[in-house]
Design an enzyme around this catalytic site. Structure first.
Site, short mmCIF file in Angstrom:
data_model
loop_
_atom_site.label_atom_id
_atom_site.label_comp_id
_atom_site.label_asym_id
_atom_site.label_seq_id
_atom_site.Cartn_x
_atom_site.Cartn_y
_atom_site.Cartn_z
N GLY A 227 0.85 -1.19 0.00
CA GLY A 227 0.00 0.00 0.00
C GLY A 227 0.88 1.23 0.00
O GLY A 227 1.34 1.68 1.04
N GLY B 96 0.19 4.47 -1.07
CA GLY B 96 -0.53 5.71 -1.30
C GLY B 96 0.21 6.88 -0.68
O GLY B 96 1.43 6.83 -0.51
N MET C 186 0.42 8.12 2.40
CA MET C 186 1.19 7.81 3.61
C MET C 186 2.16 6.67 3.37
O MET C 186 3.33 6.75 3.74
CB MET C 186 0.25 7.49 4.77
CG MET C 186 -0.36 8.72 5.43
SD MET C 186 -1.21 8.38 6.98
CE MET C 186 0.15 7.99 8.07
N GLY C 187 1.68 5.60 2.75
CA GLY C 187 2.55 4.45 2.52
C GLY C 187 3.76 4.78 1.66
O GLY C 187 4.88 4.33 1.94
N ARG D 182 -1.18 -1.85 -5.88
CA ARG D 182 -1.99 -2.30 -7.02
C ARG D 182 -1.61 -1.54 -8.29
O ARG D 182 -1.60 -2.10 -9.38
CB ARG D 182 -3.47 -2.12 -6.72
CG ARG D 182 -4.04 -3.14 -5.77
CD ARG D 182 -5.54 -3.10 -5.76
NE ARG D 182 -6.07 -1.76 -5.50
CZ ARG D 182 -7.35 -1.43 -5.60
NH1 ARG D 182 -8.24 -2.32 -5.96
NH2 ARG D 182 -7.74 -0.19 -5.34
N ASN E 175 -6.01 2.63 9.66
CA ASN E 175 -6.95 3.05 10.71
C ASN E 175 -8.01 1.99 10.92
O ASN E 175 -9.20 2.21 10.69
CB ASN E 175 -7.60 4.38 10.34
CG ASN E 175 -6.68 5.56 10.53
OD1 ASN E 175 -5.79 5.53 11.37
ND2 ASN E 175 -6.88 6.60 9.75
N SER F 184 0.06 8.22 12.94
CA SER F 184 -0.35 9.60 12.74
C SER F 184 0.81 10.39 12.15
O SER F 184 1.97 10.08 12.40
CB SER F 184 -0.78 10.22 14.07
OG SER F 184 -1.23 11.55 13.89
N LYS G 82 -5.07 5.08 18.81
CA LYS G 82 -5.21 5.97 17.65
C LYS G 82 -6.66 6.42 17.48
O LYS G 82 -6.93 7.56 17.08
CB LYS G 82 -4.74 5.25 16.39
CG LYS G 82 -4.88 6.04 15.07
CD LYS G 82 -4.10 7.34 15.10
CE LYS G 82 -3.84 7.92 13.72
NZ LYS G 82 -5.00 8.06 12.85
N HIS H 104 -7.16 9.14 19.92
CA HIS H 104 -6.38 10.27 19.39
C HIS H 104 -7.19 11.02 18.34
O HIS H 104 -7.27 12.26 18.36
CB HIS H 104 -5.08 9.71 18.80
CG HIS H 104 -4.34 10.63 17.88
ND1 HIS H 104 -4.72 10.85 16.57
CD2 HIS H 104 -3.22 11.37 18.07
CE1 HIS H 104 -3.87 11.68 16.00
NE2 HIS H 104 -2.95 12.01 16.87
N ASN H 105 -7.83 10.29 17.44
CA ASN H 105 -8.60 10.94 16.38
C ASN H 105 -9.87 11.59 16.91
O ASN H 105 -10.32 12.62 16.41
CB ASN H 105 -8.94 9.94 15.28
CG ASN H 105 -7.77 9.72 14.34
OD1 ASN H 105 -6.62 9.90 14.71
ND2 ASN H 105 -8.06 9.31 13.12
N GLU I 126 -8.79 14.80 18.20
CA GLU I 126 -8.53 15.65 17.03
C GLU I 126 -9.81 16.28 16.51
O GLU I 126 -9.85 17.47 16.17
CB GLU I 126 -7.87 14.78 15.95
CG GLU I 126 -7.58 15.47 14.63
CD GLU I 126 -7.08 14.46 13.61
OE1 GLU I 126 -7.81 14.20 12.64
OE2 GLU I 126 -5.97 13.92 13.80
#
Length: 303
Positions: free
Chosen positions: A7, A9, A11-12, A31, A96, A122, A174, A177-178, A181
């Site tokens: 993955g 994307g 972040m990845g 992919r 997530n 994060s 997390k 945490h969100n 946020e």
């Protein structure tokens, strides 16, 4: 150390870059092959064209880090990896995910003698430059084995990452945490909306948010980002008043109900996001009808 990363994307992909620049060998799969080729060319990442290829290019005991959307994509990847991995190998889910799903996955993978680690991650698009905050759940030995990876991804060896508890605790941490946020964002949005609405003072929100960044008790990275955005556009006329929710705010509200813990700020912040997503505004239309019915208040024509 060598790790698989599935993955690539926003972040990845940046995690792969940070790992490579920190001396970690990365076998990456996505992919879409374009990003695989790009990271191979730019960062020296080892490209893979399938999950089987990722596993084949890793050294035992293997570690495969998933940065995929929660739910079915992650579930499918884990199920596909099980027959490819051996006893003592490790799967890390850095997405997530719902912590309860992570607990179940930990039990399932334990039956196959495969380690499972859940990492609440994060840092967003700024993680490449600033490092990621990693909230890690799992067995002590499994987490210790990937410490070199955690230390490179984090802002520093000794901060920004922690083994917070058993399997599921990373994603639970997390999730909360969100939720926090959500509350912080809503408070900033409401306060700045009030400042914006005081037309007689003609307040400069770019100036004020920049002012608050220095020695104020509300200074934060979230305020930094807000001030930066307002410095170039205070009117925000091109921004639609729609705020998505990723799911973790919902899970936090549900957890508060299940624990019987009052969490009105986080819950209301989630509800305000729902309100922004109501394209029909049916509930507000009903409110207008009711006000007219009992008080004779005017109804504004939609046209």
């Amino acid at each position: 150390m060598k790790i698989g990363l599935v993955g690539l994307g926003k972040m990845g992909g940046n995690m792969a870059r940070r790992l490579r620049r920190g001396g970690i060998e990365v076998v990456g799969y996505n992919r879409s092959s374009a990003i695989v080729e790009q990271l191979a060319d730019e960062e020296g990442m080892i490209g893979a064209d399938s999950l089987a290829d990722v596993v084949a290019k890793l050294d035992a005991p293997r570690a495969v880090w998933l940065m995929l959307p929660c739910g079915e994509p992650t579930e499918q990847a884990i199920e596909a990896l099980i027959p490819l991995l051996d006893e003592g190998d490790t799967i890390i889910d850095g997405g997530n995910a719902n912590y309860q799903d992570s607990q179940l996955r930990g039990v399932m993978l334990a039956d196959h003698k495969i380690n499972f680690i859940d990492s609440g991650t994060s840092g967003g698009i700024w993680g490449l430059a600033n490092g990621y905050c990693l909230m890690v759940g799992g067995e002590e030995e499994a987490v210790a084995a990937i410490e070199p990876v955690l230390k490179v991804l984090a802002p520093a060896d000794d901060r920004g990452w922690a083994h917070v508890g058993p399997i599921g605790s990373g994603h639970f941490t997390k999730m909360i945490h969100n939720g926090i946020e959500y509350g912080m964002m809503q408070a900033f949005a409401e306060g700045l909306d009030l400042l914006h609405g005081k037309e007689e003072f003609n307040l400069d929100l770019a100036q004020i948010t920049e002012l608050w960044r220095h020695s104020s008790v509300v200074r934060s990275w979230l305020l930094d980002l807000t001030a930066e955005a307002l410095s170039s556009d205070t009117k925000l006329e091109q921004i639609a008043p729609y705020v998505a929710d990723s799911g973790e705010g919902r899970w936090t509200a549900i957890e508060a109900i299940e624990q019987g813990v009052p969490a009105p700020v986080m819950t209301l912040a989630l509800q305000m996001r729902f309100a922004s997503q109501d394209e029909t505004g049916y509930g507000n239309r009903l409110l207008s009808v009711m006000r007219n019915a009992f008080g004779g208040h005017n109804i504004k024509d939609a046209n």
